[in-house]
Motif scaffolding. Structure first.
Motif, PDB file in Angstrom:
ATOM      1  N   SER A 170       0.821  -1.204   0.000  1.00  0.00           N
ATOM      2  CA  SER A 170       0.000   0.000   0.000  1.00  0.00           C
ATOM      3  C   SER A 170       0.859   1.260   0.000  1.00  0.00           C
ATOM      4  N   THR A 171       0.268   2.341  -0.491  1.00  0.00           N
ATOM      5  CA  THR A 171       0.948   3.632  -0.529  1.00  0.00           C
ATOM      6  C   THR A 171       0.305   4.535   0.509  1.00  0.00           C
ATOM      7  N   LEU A 172       0.983   4.662   1.645  1.00  0.00           N
ATOM      8  CA  LEU A 172       0.434   5.393   2.788  1.00  0.00           C
ATOM      9  C   LEU A 172       1.529   6.305   3.342  1.00  0.00           C
ATOM     10  N   PRO A 173       1.805   7.402   2.669  1.00  0.00           N
ATOM     11  CA  PRO A 173       2.951   8.241   3.039  1.00  0.00           C
ATOM     12  C   PRO A 173       2.852   8.887   4.405  1.00  0.00           C
ATOM     13  N   ASN A 174       1.648   8.989   4.961  1.00  0.00           N
ATOM     14  CA  ASN A 174       1.478   9.657   6.257  1.00  0.00           C
ATOM     15  C   ASN A 174       1.072   8.703   7.372  1.00  0.00           C
ATOM     16  N   LEU A 175       1.183   7.399   7.133  1.00  0.00           N
ATOM     17  CA  LEU A 175       0.820   6.432   8.171  1.00  0.00           C
ATOM     18  C   LEU A 175       1.786   6.548   9.345  1.00  0.00           C
ATOM     19  N   GLU A 176       1.220   6.698  10.538  1.00  0.00           N
ATOM     20  CA  GLU A 176       2.009   6.859  11.750  1.00  0.00           C
ATOM     21  C   GLU A 176       1.885   5.673  12.705  1.00  0.00           C
ATOM     22  N   HIS A 177       0.792   4.936  12.603  1.00  0.00           N
ATOM     23  CA  HIS A 177       0.485   3.889  13.591  1.00  0.00           C
ATOM     24  C   HIS A 177      -0.021   2.655  12.867  1.00  0.00           C
ATOM     25  N   LEU A 178       0.693   1.550  13.015  1.00  0.00           N
ATOM     26  CA  LEU A 178       0.291   0.280  12.400  1.00  0.00           C
ATOM     27  C   LEU A 178       0.309  -0.813  13.453  1.00  0.00           C
ATOM     28  N   ASP A 179      -0.830  -1.489  13.618  1.00  0.00           N
ATOM     29  CA  ASP A 179      -0.953  -2.624  14.536  1.00  0.00           C
ATOM     30  C   ASP A 179      -1.485  -3.827  13.772  1.00  0.00           C
ATOM     31  N   MET A 180      -0.858  -4.977  13.991  1.00  0.00           N
ATOM     32  CA  MET A 180      -1.337  -6.218  13.396  1.00  0.00           C
ATOM     33  C   MET A 180      -1.290  -7.328  14.436  1.00  0.00           C
TER      34      MET A 180
END
Length: 309
Positions: A170-180
């Motif tokens: 994915s193209t998410l240039p401003n993603l700050e928080h990722l939880d999986m």
């Protein structure tokens, strides 16, 4: 462990309930934009999710609503929830936060929550800043392209490698928080460390400040990979909680790159020894380290992640 309570707060807002069994708050109706609205069906053919959703749109002034929580829908409703939401985009011009699958274990075990292609949601709501999805059976979507998305979370007892890889593309240039919550193979959690490479390399999401790779039966392998991962240098918080972390994984973290720049390291729910717990805390005196909920291996029960079925 299951999930036994509905959300009472989402995206910084109190949750207002809208559903057959909930009391409709007059206060919330007077100021709908001040609440995250939880819409829940019953799946009884009368109050199925589609019917309740239509009633919600008729009853509540949704023009200023910024947060929606999608609750129970029955697998027998034959309602395509993502398409239903996408078809309502014009009624929700201010939507910025979405939680899909707020169900308790009594309603539906997390591994039984069945999704369909969720691409329509991301297409219809390009300004979404926060998306959280509980459950993973049937979950799929095209790689996300969004300048707005800042928080992306997946809660599952087993997150398919196909979903992990799609997020990585994915193209998410401003993603700050990722939880999986990666979960276990028995419940579709077949992702490997190799599937995590886009996140670990630091090249996928340049503004990432929190990374959670949790609830995994390969938590030690993940810890070893994280120990040398370039992404860590830019993080403020890291979570390897809820999984089968043992002294082996904790030793890898201590032997790897410095973690002293972190504000928080979440390792709660683990299988580390008391001695290792003290070593980790001593090594990171300026970091808020969560090592609560220590478990001891039982040959009769074996190892088990915090959330699976």
């Amino acid at each position: 462990m299951g999930i036994y309570e509905h959300l009472t707060e989402f995206a910084g807002l109190p949750v207002a309930e809208f559903g057959p069994s909930g009391h409709l708050s007059d206060k919330a109706l007077e100021s709908p934009a001040s609440y995250a609205w939880a819409v829940r069906g019953m799946g009884d053919g009368v109050d199925d999710f589609g019917t309740v959703w239509a009633n919600f749109l008729r009853t509540v002034d949704t023009s200023g609503v910024t947060a929606i929580v999608v609750g129970y829908w029955s697998p027998y409703d034959e309602v395509d929830v993502p398409s239903l939401l996408a078809g309502s985009a014009s009624a929700l011009p201010a939507l910025r936060a979405l939680f899909v699958g707020d169900m308790t274990a009594e309603e539906m075990e997390i591994s039984w929550i069945h999704h369909v292609d969720t691409t329509p949601v991301f297409t219809a709501f390009p300004e979404l800043e926060r998306v959280e999805i509980r459950g993973s059976a049937g979950l799929e979507f095209e790689p996300i392209v969004s300048d707005a998305l800042r928080v992306l979370r997946f809660e599952s007892g087993g997150l398919p490698a196909s979903v992990v890889r799609t997020v990585g593309r994915s193209t998410l240039p401003n993603l700050e928080h990722l939880d999986m919550w990666l979960g276990v193979q028995e419940y579709l959690g077949d992702a490997t460390v190799a599937d995590l490479e886009p996140f670990l390399s630091g090249t996928a999401f340049l503004r990432l400040r929190h990374l959670g790779l949790e609830d995994s039966e390969i938590q030690d392998e993940i810890a070893a990979a994280v120990a040398g991962a370039p992404v860590v240098a830019g993080l403020e918080s890291l979570s390897l909680a809820m999984g089968l972390l043992t002294d082996t994984g904790a030793e890898a973290l201590l032997s790897g790159q410095p973690l002293t720049h972190l504000k928080k390291l979440d390792l709660h729910y683990h299988f580390c020894s008391e001695e290792m717990v003290e070593r980790v805390r001593a090594a990171l005196p300026g970091v808020a380290v969560d090592l609560d909920d220590r478990h001891v291996f039982d040959p009769d029960d074996g190892f088990y992640v915090e959330v699976s079925e």
